[in-house]
Design a protein around this motif. Sequence first.
Motif, short mmCIF file in Angstrom:
data_model
loop_
_atom_site.label_atom_id
_atom_site.label_comp_id
_atom_site.label_asym_id
_atom_site.label_seq_id
_atom_site.Cartn_x
_atom_site.Cartn_y
_atom_site.Cartn_z
N VAL A 286 0.86 -1.17 0.00
CA VAL A 286 0.00 0.00 0.00
C VAL A 286 0.90 1.24 0.00
CG1 VAL A 286 -1.66 1.31 1.36
CG2 VAL A 286 -1.87 -1.15 1.18
N PRO A 287 0.60 2.19 -0.87
CA PRO A 287 1.45 3.38 -0.89
C PRO A 287 1.29 4.20 0.38
CG PRO A 287 -0.49 3.72 -2.26
CD PRO A 287 -0.52 2.28 -1.82
N GLY A 288 2.28 4.98 0.68
CA GLY A 288 2.19 5.85 1.85
C GLY A 288 1.65 7.20 1.47
N ARG A 289 1.61 8.08 2.43
CA ARG A 289 1.21 9.43 2.08
C ARG A 289 2.22 10.39 2.70
NH1 ARG A 289 -4.56 10.84 3.53
NH2 ARG A 289 -5.05 9.72 1.62
N THR A 290 3.24 10.69 1.95
CA THR A 290 4.22 11.65 2.42
C THR A 290 4.50 12.60 1.27
OG1 THR A 290 5.91 10.07 1.79
CG2 THR A 290 5.39 10.22 4.12
N HIS A 291 5.17 13.67 1.57
CA HIS A 291 5.50 14.65 0.55
C HIS A 291 6.87 14.35 -0.03
CE1 HIS A 291 2.03 17.01 1.81
NE2 HIS A 291 2.32 16.59 3.03
N PRO A 292 7.11 14.78 -1.25
CA PRO A 292 8.42 14.49 -1.86
C PRO A 292 9.55 15.19 -1.11
CG PRO A 292 7.15 16.01 -3.22
CD PRO A 292 6.23 15.52 -2.16
N VAL A 293 10.67 14.51 -1.06
CA VAL A 293 11.85 15.10 -0.41
C VAL A 293 12.97 15.12 -1.44
CG1 VAL A 293 13.56 14.84 1.41
CG2 VAL A 293 11.17 14.30 1.88
N GLU A 294 13.52 16.30 -1.66
CA GLU A 294 14.60 16.44 -2.62
C GLU A 294 15.91 16.11 -1.90
OE1 GLU A 294 16.05 19.89 -5.78
OE2 GLU A 294 14.44 20.32 -4.35
N ILE A 295 16.73 15.27 -2.53
CA ILE A 295 17.97 14.84 -1.89
C ILE A 295 19.17 15.56 -2.50
CG2 ILE A 295 19.41 12.83 -1.31
CD1 ILE A 295 16.76 12.24 -0.26
N PHE A 296 20.06 16.05 -1.65
CA PHE A 296 21.30 16.66 -2.11
C PHE A 296 22.48 15.90 -1.53
CE2 PHE A 296 18.00 19.85 -1.95
CZ PHE A 296 18.15 20.54 -3.15
N TYR A 297 23.49 15.70 -2.35
CA TYR A 297 24.72 15.06 -1.87
C TYR A 297 25.87 16.05 -1.92
CZ TYR A 297 22.22 10.66 -2.60
OH TYR A 297 21.32 9.64 -2.54
N THR A 298 26.94 15.77 -1.19
CA THR A 298 28.14 16.59 -1.34
C THR A 298 28.94 16.04 -2.51
OG1 THR A 298 29.31 15.18 0.22
CG2 THR A 298 28.34 17.17 1.11
N PRO A 299 29.60 16.91 -3.27
CA PRO A 299 30.37 16.44 -4.41
C PRO A 299 31.61 15.65 -3.97
CG PRO A 299 30.53 18.84 -4.19
CD PRO A 299 29.57 18.38 -3.16
N GLU A 300 32.18 16.04 -2.84
CA GLU A 300 33.37 15.36 -2.33
C GLU A 300 33.10 14.86 -0.92
OE1 GLU A 300 36.14 14.89 -4.00
OE2 GLU A 300 35.34 15.98 -5.75
N PRO A 301 33.76 13.80 -0.50
CA PRO A 301 33.58 13.34 0.89
C PRO A 301 34.01 14.42 1.87
CG PRO A 301 34.83 11.72 -0.40
CD PRO A 301 34.71 12.95 -1.25
N GLU A 302 33.34 14.49 3.01
CA GLU A 302 33.67 15.49 4.03
C GLU A 302 34.64 14.89 5.02
OE1 GLU A 302 32.85 18.54 4.17
OE2 GLU A 302 31.22 18.74 2.72
N LYS A 303 35.64 15.65 5.39
CA LYS A 303 36.62 15.14 6.36
C LYS A 303 36.04 15.13 7.76
CE LYS A 303 40.99 16.67 4.37
NZ LYS A 303 40.40 17.79 3.61
N ASP A 304 35.43 16.25 8.12
CA ASP A 304 34.92 16.39 9.48
C ASP A 304 33.40 16.58 9.41
OD1 ASP A 304 34.04 17.29 11.92
OD2 ASP A 304 35.75 18.61 12.29
N TYR A 305 32.67 15.51 9.74
CA TYR A 305 31.23 15.58 9.49
C TYR A 305 30.53 16.56 10.42
CZ TYR A 305 30.33 12.31 13.39
OH TYR A 305 30.25 11.71 14.62
#
Length: 779
Positions: A286-305
């Motif tokens: 059964v489908p859920g009912r949530t709103h769309p979430v736009e995902i962003f990634y970092t282009p490079e890995p982060e050293k210090d999160y």
Amino acid sequence: MASNSDKAGKGSRKRMSSPEIDGPLKRIKSEDGENGETKYNPYLAHMGEYKDKKDGYSNGSRHPEGSPLHGFARRQTTAEQAFVAEDGDNNPFTGEPHSQQYFAILKSRRNLPVHKQRQEFLDLYHKTQILVFVGETGSGKTTQIPQYVLYDELPHLNKKLVACTQPRRVAAMSVAQRVADELDVNLGEEVGYSIRFEDKTGPRTILKYMTDGMLLREAMHDHEMSRYSCIILDEAHERTLATDILMALLKQVAKRRPDLKIIVMSATLDAQKFQRYFYDAPLLAVPGRTHPVEIFYTPEPEKDYVEAAIRTVLQIHAVEDEGDILLFLTGEEEIEDTCRKISLEVDEMIRETDCGPMKVYPLYGTLPPHQQQKIFEPAPPPSRKGGRPGRKCIISTNIAETSLTIDGIVYVVDPGFSKQKIYNPRIRVESLLVSAISRASAQQRAGRAGRTKPGKCFRLYTEDAFKNELIPQTYPEILRSNLSNTVLELKKLGVQDLVHFDLMDPPAPETMMRALEELNYLACLDDEGELTDLGSLASEFPLDPTLAVMLIHSPEFLCSNEILSITSLLSVPQVFVRPANKRREADEMKNHFRHADGDHLTLLNVYHAFKGVVNQGGDPKKWCHEHYLSYRHLSSADNVRMQLKRIMETYEIDLVSTDFHDKNYYTNIRRALVTGFFMQVAKKENNKVYRTMKDNNQAVMLHPSTVLQTDYDWVVYNEFVLTTKQYVRTVTGIRPEWLLELAPTYYDIDSWEGQPDVKQALKAVAEKKRRRDAMKAGR
DNA sequence: GAGCACTGC
């Protein structure tokens, strides 16, 4: 039926009408407490017989004409039939007229995604014994599916229950309340819940929400789970230890009980795994009912999160539209630290730019409830008229991933880490480690941004890392835990062959071996791996086997009252409070309770003082605050103590004490500790370092929090803590001859392998003891 | 001389 109308109005619920409603037998039973009559009504005797007739209650005749359920045949109903009954004037399960509120809720229930598939659900439910149900957040599965089952199972007829398990207590309680409202009944009557310390069900209960651990406990005494006609395992994807065991158990029970229906409900991910595991059970999604979430990634890995996270939060605050922020970090210290840093930075931003105000809140499990509540305060208003809107930023552990839902979150910042429990069977140590989260976890976190409107999730790792480095699912708890307790439970559950017990993810053989070995040393299992009487008794206690065994042995040392208190205190979070800015004061207060022989005895002193305040009518809350003790945790220890005491009374384990003025008062307690903790012993190696026993064989230090003063060469410890260093925490000094005397199998010198210096020391102790005994005999 | 993700019976 007359007897039923006679009763109208006498029960706890006012019966308005509809004496013809089905279920008089049940009703009489439930109300006979009122006047102590009519335990058995011969005129209704025929109604008790349907149970024995094979299909006797599926022909619909059980609900007379006029009843809302007239024409309902068990496990043959249709959604249409249910709709009509739900729309009716009277509640089919109580006979009462439906309230206005009921119809209002009914309308909203019919807007849930799952509603459209009610018939589809019933069709599958009818033709299969085990059903896998997949529903996203907002589908309404947790509240609706059990009700659909009720209208089809008609559990009031065969006196069986529908159970729905939850991994957490709060969920069991709050969902039960919601469903009671939806069904227009009082919580604790037709719909109830059952969790540790609280059973809110009654004789009329037909739907019971409960924790998965609670159902497992019940199964220990009812291997067939015979009280239930349908068991629904909700949130199965969380893969708690209890859910995993229940699934394996239910697979077995299903074979023996063809009448039992099982529904496994899960989030979408990994649905096929559940399907395969349950003999290719049919799956309904059964489908859920949530709103769309736009995902962003970092282009490079982060050293210090942490640094990256702070930067991201400030960036969101500077440029993004209105909406609250949720940042996931790993632990208390990190969170408090980051809260301070972000608050300072925001102050600066406000001075330099026109950005709005931002309130920053920490959130983690050990935070006192009133502080946890603060996260629900609304975001601050703009600092000046027409200024940019304010927002709140919540910095949380994983607790916000599943346990706590915060509406209004639009931005999620996910550095991709959490603290996770891992188990090292080689040295038998559980520890917490900051580790990368799974893809499922990342998706769950992102979903938190789309609960009220479309959101954004900023992942502080690359898309490539998400796709190729994160594991798809977090390892289930059963693969990350010490299984001593689990193995003991399984034995008690009647599982003979642990090797072939069909768990979804079987643990490493070494982990199983360790558990069996440990239980054997504790004499809970004999050399053939069979449950002993001691083991059977130990499994009755909601405790680790070590603690249970110690408690059972304690009357032999004339200190079961005291060991009971200590055990309870060891079962709750740390009772000593140590605020960052008042460490010295807190430590000084702790010294008031100090017992030079160790922390276990210090805990006992604390408990006695606490009870003293309570019994003398003092204000324990105030007293705890003044003494840097956690009132919450001490009260909860008191609660645990009552529960354990009841179990001891049930099995006639004596509650005794040594006279407080007897010189052996504390010695007896320390000796009793050895009967459980003899595998958690460390021997002093030099000034600072101790070494743990046998193949555990770790160099450890006493945790700085210890009060142990006397120079003991040997200590028992409650906990092995792996942080920057290896510590043993909550330690008490013991005498080595007690080890030889009280745990002769484990400390058998002849078969001792490795640790030659320990062996030597034990040999010397044995020799000394022999000489002393000989001298005594010669005198 | 230090730190405790989260549940559950």
